[in-house]
Design a protein around this motif. Structure first.
Motif, PDB file in Angstrom:
ATOM      1  N   LEU A 188      18.789  44.421 -26.633  1.00  0.00           N
ATOM      2  CA  LEU A 188      19.033  44.549 -28.280  1.00  0.00           C
ATOM      3  C   LEU A 188      17.604  43.672 -28.939  1.00  0.00           C
ATOM      4  CD1 LEU A 188      22.825  44.100 -28.782  1.00  0.00           C
ATOM      5  CD2 LEU A 188      21.361  46.318 -28.401  1.00  0.00           C
ATOM      6  N   ARG A 189      16.845  43.124 -28.214  1.00  0.00           N
ATOM      7  CA  ARG A 189      15.899  42.525 -28.861  1.00  0.00           C
ATOM      8  C   ARG A 189      15.227  42.996 -29.831  1.00  0.00           C
ATOM      9  NH1 ARG A 189      12.701  40.643 -23.354  1.00  0.00           N
ATOM     10  NH2 ARG A 189      13.067  42.898 -23.114  1.00  0.00           N
ATOM     11  N   ASP A 190      14.954  44.050 -29.980  1.00  0.00           N
ATOM     12  CA  ASP A 190      14.256  44.839 -31.230  1.00  0.00           C
ATOM     13  C   ASP A 190      15.292  45.190 -32.276  1.00  0.00           C
ATOM     14  OD1 ASP A 190      11.852  44.390 -30.089  1.00  0.00           O
ATOM     15  OD2 ASP A 190      11.858  46.405 -29.003  1.00  0.00           O
ATOM     16  N   ARG A 191      16.515  44.907 -32.081  1.00  0.00           N
ATOM     17  CA  ARG A 191      17.553  45.362 -33.113  1.00  0.00           C
ATOM     18  C   ARG A 191      18.284  44.193 -33.537  1.00  0.00           C
ATOM     19  NH1 ARG A 191      20.600  50.741 -31.646  1.00  0.00           N
ATOM     20  NH2 ARG A 191      20.627  50.785 -33.865  1.00  0.00           N
ATOM     21  N   LEU A 192      18.228  43.259 -33.246  1.00  0.00           N
ATOM     22  CA  LEU A 192      18.715  41.851 -33.632  1.00  0.00           C
ATOM     23  C   LEU A 192      19.184  42.039 -35.326  1.00  0.00           C
ATOM     24  CD1 LEU A 192      17.831  39.132 -31.314  1.00  0.00           C
ATOM     25  CD2 LEU A 192      20.072  40.625 -31.250  1.00  0.00           C
ATOM     26  N   GLY A 193      17.740  42.229 -35.815  1.00  0.00           N
ATOM     27  CA  GLY A 193      18.079  42.317 -37.263  1.00  0.00           C
ATOM     28  C   GLY A 193      18.815  43.416 -37.801  1.00  0.00           C
ATOM     29  N   GLU A 194      19.247  44.004 -37.453  1.00  0.00           N
ATOM     30  CA  GLU A 194      20.493  45.231 -37.625  1.00  0.00           C
ATOM     31  C   GLU A 194      21.765  44.735 -37.719  1.00  0.00           C
ATOM     32  OE1 GLU A 194      19.923  49.136 -36.016  1.00  0.00           O
ATOM     33  OE2 GLU A 194      17.805  48.450 -35.173  1.00  0.00           O
ATOM     34  N   ILE A 195      22.052  43.475 -37.180  1.00  0.00           N
ATOM     35  CA  ILE A 195      23.511  43.222 -37.042  1.00  0.00           C
ATOM     36  C   ILE A 195      23.654  42.231 -38.337  1.00  0.00           C
ATOM     37  CG2 ILE A 195      25.003  41.433 -35.559  1.00  0.00           C
ATOM     38  CD1 ILE A 195      23.115  42.254 -33.136  1.00  0.00           C
ATOM     39  N   ARG A 196      24.671  42.670 -39.024  1.00  0.00           N
ATOM     40  CA  ARG A 196      24.808  41.853 -40.246  1.00  0.00           C
ATOM     41  C   ARG A 196      26.108  40.990 -40.365  1.00  0.00           C
ATOM     42  NH1 ARG A 196      20.200  42.150 -42.437  1.00  0.00           N
ATOM     43  NH2 ARG A 196      19.199  44.115 -42.394  1.00  0.00           N
ATOM     44  N   VAL A 197      27.128  41.367 -39.062  1.00  0.00           N
ATOM     45  CA  VAL A 197      28.359  40.694 -39.085  1.00  0.00           C
ATOM     46  C   VAL A 197      27.955  38.891 -38.582  1.00  0.00           C
ATOM     47  CG1 VAL A 197      29.780  42.614 -38.644  1.00  0.00           C
ATOM     48  CG2 VAL A 197      28.958  41.131 -36.915  1.00  0.00           C
ATOM     49  N   PRO A 198      28.985  38.151 -39.155  1.00  0.00           N
ATOM     50  CA  PRO A 198      28.435  36.527 -38.613  1.00  0.00           C
ATOM     51  C   PRO A 198      28.471  36.640 -37.131  1.00  0.00           C
ATOM     52  CG  PRO A 198      30.037  36.754 -40.299  1.00  0.00           C
ATOM     53  CD  PRO A 198      30.081  38.172 -39.999  1.00  0.00           C
ATOM     54  N   VAL A 199      27.722  35.963 -36.491  1.00  0.00           N
ATOM     55  CA  VAL A 199      27.689  35.804 -35.093  1.00  0.00           C
ATOM     56  C   VAL A 199      27.671  34.220 -34.611  1.00  0.00           C
ATOM     57  CG1 VAL A 199      25.998  36.235 -32.906  1.00  0.00           C
ATOM     58  CG2 VAL A 199      26.578  38.194 -34.470  1.00  0.00           C
ATOM     59  N   LEU A 200      28.461  33.897 -33.549  1.00  0.00           N
ATOM     60  CA  LEU A 200      28.224  32.537 -32.893  1.00  0.00           C
ATOM     61  C   LEU A 200      27.498  32.615 -31.730  1.00  0.00           C
ATOM     62  CD1 LEU A 200      28.585  29.534 -33.209  1.00  0.00           C
ATOM     63  CD2 LEU A 200      30.997  30.006 -32.277  1.00  0.00           C
ATOM     64  N   ALA A 201      26.683  32.243 -31.206  1.00  0.00           N
ATOM     65  CA  ALA A 201      26.212  31.960 -29.923  1.00  0.00           C
ATOM     66  C   ALA A 201      26.499  30.684 -29.244  1.00  0.00           C
ATOM     67  CB  ALA A 201      24.641  32.200 -29.891  1.00  0.00           C
ATOM     68  N   LYS A 227      24.364  28.685 -33.428  1.00  0.00           N
ATOM     69  CA  LYS A 227      24.609  28.460 -32.161  1.00  0.00           C
ATOM     70  C   LYS A 227      25.276  26.904 -32.057  1.00  0.00           C
ATOM     71  CE  LYS A 227      20.504  25.620 -30.880  1.00  0.00           C
ATOM     72  NZ  LYS A 227      19.456  25.409 -30.124  1.00  0.00           N
ATOM     73  N   VAL A 228      26.229  27.057 -30.877  1.00  0.00           N
ATOM     74  CA  VAL A 228      26.853  25.995 -30.364  1.00  0.00           C
ATOM     75  C   VAL A 228      26.612  25.622 -28.775  1.00  0.00           C
ATOM     76  CG1 VAL A 228      28.993  24.670 -29.830  1.00  0.00           C
ATOM     77  CG2 VAL A 228      28.642  25.972 -32.038  1.00  0.00           C
ATOM     78  N   MET A 229      26.014  24.612 -28.373  1.00  0.00           N
ATOM     79  CA  MET A 229      25.813  24.319 -27.140  1.00  0.00           C
ATOM     80  C   MET A 229      26.657  23.591 -26.678  1.00  0.00           C
ATOM     81  SD  MET A 229      23.182  26.040 -26.483  1.00  0.00           S
ATOM     82  CE  MET A 229      22.713  25.632 -24.917  1.00  0.00           C
ATOM     83  N   ILE A 230      27.486  23.782 -25.484  1.00  0.00           N
ATOM     84  CA  ILE A 230      28.461  23.027 -24.608  1.00  0.00           C
ATOM     85  C   ILE A 230      27.719  22.299 -23.608  1.00  0.00           C
ATOM     86  CG2 ILE A 230      30.779  23.184 -23.390  1.00  0.00           C
ATOM     87  CD1 ILE A 230      30.832  24.254 -26.164  1.00  0.00           C
ATOM     88  N   GLU A 231      27.631  20.941 -23.535  1.00  0.00           N
ATOM     89  CA  GLU A 231      26.965  20.055 -22.728  1.00  0.00           C
ATOM     90  C   GLU A 231      27.314  20.165 -21.294  1.00  0.00           C
ATOM     91  OE1 GLU A 231      24.165  18.472 -23.459  1.00  0.00           O
ATOM     92  OE2 GLU A 231      24.324  19.342 -25.430  1.00  0.00           O
ATOM     93  N   ASP A 232      28.751  20.451 -20.935  1.00  0.00           N
ATOM     94  CA  ASP A 232      29.089  20.106 -19.447  1.00  0.00           C
ATOM     95  C   ASP A 232      29.451  21.520 -19.141  1.00  0.00           C
ATOM     96  OD1 ASP A 232      31.122  20.290 -21.283  1.00  0.00           O
ATOM     97  OD2 ASP A 232      32.589  18.954 -20.156  1.00  0.00           O
ATOM     98  N   ALA A 233      28.791  22.539 -19.359  1.00  0.00           N
ATOM     99  CA  ALA A 233      29.267  23.993 -18.902  1.00  0.00           C
ATOM    100  C   ALA A 233      27.645  24.471 -18.420  1.00  0.00           C
ATOM    101  CB  ALA A 233      29.842  24.603 -19.857  1.00  0.00           C
ATOM    102  N   ALA A 234      27.978  25.619 -17.813  1.00  0.00           N
ATOM    103  CA  ALA A 234      26.931  26.495 -17.402  1.00  0.00           C
ATOM    104  C   ALA A 234      27.256  27.766 -17.635  1.00  0.00           C
ATOM    105  CB  ALA A 234      26.764  26.440 -15.786  1.00  0.00           C
ATOM    106  N   HIS A 235      27.327  28.718 -16.756  1.00  0.00           N
ATOM    107  CA  HIS A 235      27.628  30.174 -17.144  1.00  0.00           C
ATOM    108  C   HIS A 235      29.120  30.676 -17.508  1.00  0.00           C
ATOM    109  CE1 HIS A 235      25.540  33.996 -17.713  1.00  0.00           C
ATOM    110  NE2 HIS A 235      26.351  34.725 -16.717  1.00  0.00           N
ATOM    111  N   GLN A 236      29.764  29.803 -17.537  1.00  0.00           N
ATOM    112  CA  GLN A 236      31.397  30.158 -17.775  1.00  0.00           C
ATOM    113  C   GLN A 236      32.162  29.065 -18.522  1.00  0.00           C
ATOM    114  OE1 GLN A 236      32.507  33.293 -16.575  1.00  0.00           O
ATOM    115  NE2 GLN A 236      30.739  33.695 -15.046  1.00  0.00           N
TER     116      GLN A 236
END
Length: 258
Positions: A188-201, A227-236
Protein backbone atom coordinates in the motif's frame (compact mmCIF):
# COMPACT_ATOMS: atom_id res chain seq x y z
CA UNK A 1 -12.90 -17.11 -7.16
CA UNK A 2 -14.34 -18.16 -3.81
CA UNK A 3 -14.09 -15.53 -1.09
CA UNK A 4 -11.67 -16.56 1.67
CA UNK A 5 -13.40 -17.83 4.79
CA UNK A 6 -12.78 -16.17 8.13
CA UNK A 7 -14.25 -16.65 11.60
CA UNK A 8 -15.49 -14.07 14.09
CA UNK A 9 -16.23 -14.87 17.70
CA UNK A 10 -19.52 -13.80 19.27
CA UNK A 11 -18.90 -10.25 20.52
CA UNK A 12 -18.48 -9.84 24.26
CA UNK A 13 -18.93 -6.60 26.16
CA UNK A 14 -21.78 -4.21 26.95
CA UNK A 15 -24.81 -4.44 24.67
CA UNK A 16 -24.92 -1.48 22.34
CA UNK A 17 -21.29 -0.54 22.90
CA UNK A 18 -19.09 0.24 19.87
CA UNK A 19 -17.65 -2.83 18.14
CA UNK A 20 -13.91 -3.57 18.08
CA UNK A 21 -12.50 -6.26 15.76
CA UNK A 22 -9.13 -7.75 16.68
CA UNK A 23 -7.08 -9.67 14.09
CA UNK A 24 -4.04 -11.84 14.82
CA UNK A 25 -0.68 -12.35 13.13
CA UNK A 26 0.27 -15.05 10.65
CA UNK A 27 0.57 -18.49 12.22
CA UNK A 28 -0.84 -17.49 15.61
CA UNK A 29 -4.46 -16.92 16.59
CA UNK A 30 -6.81 -14.87 18.77
CA UNK A 31 -4.90 -16.03 21.87
CA UNK A 32 -2.36 -13.24 21.30
CA UNK A 33 -5.09 -10.83 22.43
CA UNK A 34 -5.77 -12.50 25.78
CA UNK A 35 -3.96 -9.83 27.84
CA UNK A 36 -5.87 -7.05 26.06
CA UNK A 37 -9.48 -8.21 25.77
CA UNK A 38 -10.35 -7.86 29.49
CA UNK A 39 -9.30 -4.21 29.35
CA UNK A 40 -11.42 -3.45 26.29
CA UNK A 41 -14.70 -5.13 27.17
CA UNK A 42 -15.55 -2.61 29.86
CA UNK A 43 -16.35 -0.03 27.17
CA UNK A 44 -16.53 -1.99 23.90
CA UNK A 45 -17.99 -5.07 22.32
CA UNK A 46 -15.05 -7.15 21.12
CA UNK A 47 -14.96 -9.83 18.44
CA UNK A 48 -11.84 -11.85 17.63
CA UNK A 49 -11.12 -12.58 13.98
CA UNK A 50 -9.43 -15.78 12.79
CA UNK A 51 -7.61 -15.56 9.46
CA UNK A 52 -8.28 -18.10 6.70
CA UNK A 53 -6.94 -21.51 7.67
CA UNK A 54 -6.33 -20.48 11.28
CA UNK A 55 -8.34 -21.55 14.31
CA UNK A 56 -12.04 -21.83 13.54
CA UNK A 57 -11.70 -20.45 10.00
CA UNK A 58 -11.77 -22.95 7.11
CA UNK A 59 -8.61 -23.78 5.22
CA UNK A 60 -8.82 -21.94 1.89
CA UNK A 61 -8.88 -24.02 -1.25
CA UNK A 62 -8.04 -21.12 -3.56
CA UNK A 63 -5.60 -18.23 -3.61
CA UNK A 64 -6.83 -14.86 -2.40
CA UNK A 65 -5.50 -11.32 -2.17
CA UNK A 66 -5.44 -8.99 0.80
CA UNK A 67 -8.12 -6.95 -0.95
CA UNK A 68 -10.37 -10.00 -1.24
CA UNK A 69 -9.70 -10.86 2.39
CA UNK A 70 -10.63 -7.32 3.46
CA UNK A 71 -13.86 -7.50 1.46
CA UNK A 72 -14.77 -10.83 3.07
CA UNK A 73 -14.08 -9.43 6.55
CA UNK A 74 -16.11 -6.30 5.82
CA UNK A 75 -19.09 -8.39 4.72
CA UNK A 76 -18.98 -10.47 7.90
CA UNK A 77 -18.53 -7.47 10.20
CA UNK A 78 -21.49 -5.66 8.62
CA UNK A 79 -23.62 -8.47 10.02
CA UNK A 80 -22.62 -7.31 13.51
CA UNK A 81 -22.52 -3.51 13.28
CA UNK A 82 -22.72 -0.57 10.91
CA UNK A 83 -19.23 0.54 11.91
CA UNK A 84 -16.30 -0.83 13.90
CA UNK A 85 -12.79 -0.09 15.04
CA UNK A 86 -10.20 -2.53 13.71
CA UNK A 87 -6.84 -3.53 15.17
CA UNK A 88 -4.50 -6.19 13.87
CA UNK A 89 -0.98 -7.50 14.29
CA UNK A 90 1.42 -8.00 11.35
CA UNK A 91 -0.81 -9.43 8.57
CA UNK A 92 -3.70 -8.36 10.80
CA UNK A 93 -2.35 -4.81 10.69
CA UNK A 94 -2.07 -5.04 6.92
CA UNK A 95 -5.70 -6.16 6.93
CA UNK A 96 -6.70 -3.18 9.10
CA UNK A 97 -5.02 -0.76 6.69
CA UNK A 98 -6.59 -2.46 3.66
CA UNK A 99 -10.00 -2.24 5.29
CA UNK A 100 -9.44 1.45 6.04
CA UNK A 101 -8.61 2.02 2.39
CA UNK A 102 -11.40 -0.04 0.85
CA UNK A 103 -14.21 0.33 3.40
CA UNK A 104 -13.94 3.77 5.05
CA UNK A 105 -17.70 3.77 5.71
CA UNK A 106 -17.28 0.72 7.95
CA UNK A 107 -13.97 1.52 9.62
CA UNK A 108 -14.21 4.15 12.34
CA UNK A 109 -10.58 3.81 13.36
CA UNK A 110 -7.79 1.44 12.32
CA UNK A 111 -4.79 0.25 14.31
CA UNK A 112 -1.79 -1.32 12.61
CA UNK A 113 0.38 -3.18 15.13
CA UNK A 114 3.87 -4.47 14.26
CA UNK A 115 2.96 -4.00 10.62
CA UNK A 116 3.66 -1.71 7.68
CA UNK A 117 2.52 -0.59 4.25
CA UNK A 118 4.36 -3.61 2.83
CA UNK A 119 5.76 -6.65 4.60
CA UNK A 120 8.56 -8.20 2.61
CA UNK A 121 8.95 -9.08 -1.04
CA UNK A 122 6.78 -11.35 -3.13
CA UNK A 123 9.76 -13.68 -3.48
CA UNK A 124 10.11 -13.94 0.30
CA UNK A 125 6.48 -14.85 0.90
CA UNK A 126 6.18 -17.23 -2.02
CA UNK A 127 9.32 -19.02 -0.84
CA UNK A 128 7.91 -19.14 2.71
CA UNK A 129 4.69 -20.69 1.42
CA UNK A 130 6.64 -23.31 -0.53
CA UNK A 131 8.77 -24.13 2.52
CA UNK A 132 5.73 -24.60 4.74
CA UNK A 133 4.00 -26.81 2.20
CA UNK A 134 7.13 -28.96 1.94
CA UNK A 135 8.20 -29.05 5.60
CA UNK A 136 5.16 -27.87 7.68
CA UNK A 137 4.90 -24.87 9.96
CA UNK A 138 7.11 -26.68 12.49
CA UNK A 139 10.15 -25.55 10.52
CA UNK A 140 9.34 -21.93 11.49
CA UNK A 141 9.22 -22.33 15.26
CA UNK A 142 12.86 -21.69 16.17
CA UNK A 143 13.20 -18.54 14.08
CA UNK A 144 9.79 -17.27 15.19
CA UNK A 145 10.65 -17.71 18.86
CA UNK A 146 13.69 -15.52 18.27
CA UNK A 147 12.14 -12.88 16.01
CA UNK A 148 8.68 -12.49 17.49
CA UNK A 149 9.45 -11.78 21.14
CA UNK A 150 11.68 -9.41 23.07
CA UNK A 151 13.92 -11.16 25.64
CA UNK A 152 12.04 -9.60 28.55
CA UNK A 153 8.76 -10.83 27.06
CA UNK A 154 10.01 -14.40 27.22
CA UNK A 155 10.68 -13.89 30.92
CA UNK A 156 7.40 -12.08 31.61
CA UNK A 157 4.94 -14.20 29.60
CA UNK A 158 6.50 -17.69 29.20
CA UNK A 159 3.21 -19.59 29.37
CA UNK A 160 1.39 -17.49 26.78
CA UNK A 161 4.39 -17.41 24.47
CA UNK A 162 4.66 -21.18 24.68
CA UNK A 163 1.02 -21.48 23.66
CA UNK A 164 1.56 -19.08 20.77
CA UNK A 165 4.42 -21.19 19.42
CA UNK A 166 2.25 -24.30 19.77
CA UNK A 167 -0.44 -22.47 17.79
CA UNK A 168 2.11 -21.88 15.02
CA UNK A 169 2.95 -25.59 14.97
CA UNK A 170 -0.75 -26.47 14.85
CA UNK A 171 -1.66 -24.02 12.06
CA UNK A 172 -2.64 -25.97 8.94
CA UNK A 173 0.16 -25.72 6.41
CA UNK A 174 -2.14 -24.71 3.56
CA UNK A 175 -3.83 -22.05 5.67
CA UNK A 176 -0.46 -20.52 6.51
CA UNK A 177 0.74 -20.79 2.90
CA UNK A 178 -2.33 -19.12 1.41
CA UNK A 179 -2.04 -16.18 3.82
CA UNK A 180 1.67 -15.89 3.05
CA UNK A 181 0.86 -15.74 -0.66
CA UNK A 182 -1.66 -12.98 0.02
CA UNK A 183 1.11 -10.99 1.70
CA UNK A 184 3.24 -11.51 -1.42
CA UNK A 185 0.87 -9.17 -3.25
CA UNK A 186 0.38 -6.69 -0.42
CA UNK A 187 1.81 -3.21 -0.96
CA UNK A 188 0.00 0.00 0.00
CA UNK A 189 3.01 2.30 -0.11
CA UNK A 190 1.68 4.25 -3.08
CA UNK A 191 -1.86 4.44 -1.69
CA UNK A 192 -1.36 5.59 1.89
CA UNK A 193 -2.54 9.08 0.99
CA UNK A 194 -5.95 7.66 0.09
CA UNK A 195 -6.59 6.48 3.66
CA UNK A 196 -8.77 9.08 5.35
CA UNK A 197 -9.82 7.39 8.60
CA UNK A 198 -7.75 7.87 11.79
CA UNK A 199 -4.91 5.35 12.01
CA UNK A 200 -2.69 4.41 14.94
CA UNK A 201 0.59 2.66 14.15
CA UNK A 202 1.83 0.69 17.16
CA UNK A 203 5.37 -0.65 16.89
CA UNK A 204 7.51 -2.84 19.07
CA UNK A 205 10.80 -1.05 19.73
CA UNK A 206 12.62 -4.38 19.37
CA UNK A 207 10.79 -5.51 16.24
CA UNK A 208 13.12 -6.40 13.37
CA UNK A 209 10.21 -7.29 11.05
CA UNK A 210 8.42 -3.92 11.13
CA UNK A 211 10.83 -1.52 12.86
CA UNK A 212 10.14 2.08 13.79
CA UNK A 213 10.98 3.50 10.39
CA UNK A 214 8.09 1.49 8.93
CA UNK A 215 5.78 3.09 11.49
CA UNK A 216 7.15 6.50 10.48
CA UNK A 217 6.32 5.65 6.87
CA UNK A 218 2.67 5.15 7.83
CA UNK A 219 2.57 8.40 9.80
CA UNK A 220 4.14 10.33 6.92
CA UNK A 221 1.81 8.85 4.32
CA UNK A 222 -1.57 8.83 6.10
CA UNK A 223 -3.11 12.22 6.87
CA UNK A 224 -4.66 11.23 10.21
CA UNK A 225 -2.03 8.80 11.49
CA UNK A 226 0.27 8.77 14.47
CA UNK A 227 2.45 6.19 16.19
CA UNK A 228 3.06 4.67 19.61
CA UNK A 229 6.18 2.62 20.28
CA UNK A 230 6.18 -0.14 22.91
CA UNK A 231 9.65 -0.32 24.42
CA UNK A 232 9.61 -3.87 25.79
CA UNK A 233 8.03 -5.59 22.78
CA UNK A 234 9.07 -7.01 19.43
CA UNK A 235 6.65 -8.46 16.84
CA UNK A 236 3.72 -9.56 19.06
CA UNK A 237 3.01 -6.52 21.27
CA UNK A 238 -0.47 -7.51 22.53
CA UNK A 239 0.93 -10.75 23.94
CA UNK A 240 4.20 -9.23 25.11
CA UNK A 241 3.00 -5.99 26.68
CA UNK A 242 -0.76 -6.20 27.02
CA UNK A 243 -1.09 -3.30 29.45
CA UNK A 244 0.71 -0.84 27.17
CA UNK A 245 -1.21 -1.95 24.09
CA UNK A 246 -4.51 -1.80 25.96
CA UNK A 247 -3.79 1.74 27.13
CA UNK A 248 -2.90 2.85 23.60
CA UNK A 249 -6.05 1.29 22.12
CA UNK A 250 -8.36 2.72 24.77
CA UNK A 251 -6.91 6.21 24.33
CA UNK A 252 -7.20 6.04 20.54
CA UNK A 253 -10.66 4.48 20.35
CA UNK A 254 -11.98 6.88 22.98
CA UNK A 255 -11.16 10.04 21.05
CA UNK A 256 -13.97 12.07 19.58
CA UNK A 257 -14.20 11.85 15.81
CA UNK A 258 -12.90 14.98 14.14
Amino acid sequence: MTAPGIALTEPIGPAGAPLVVLAHSLGTGPLIWEPVVPQLITDYRVTLLSLPGHGAAPVPGDAFSMEELADAVAESVRGLADSACFAGVSIGGALALTLALRHPDLVGRAVSIASAASLGSAEHWNARAATVRAQSTSVLIAASAQNWFAPESLEREPELIGRILHALQDTPDEGYARCAEALAGYDLRDRLGEIRVPVLAIGGAQDSVAPEDRQDELVAGIARARKVMIEDAAHQPPAESGAAVSAALLAFFGEEQA
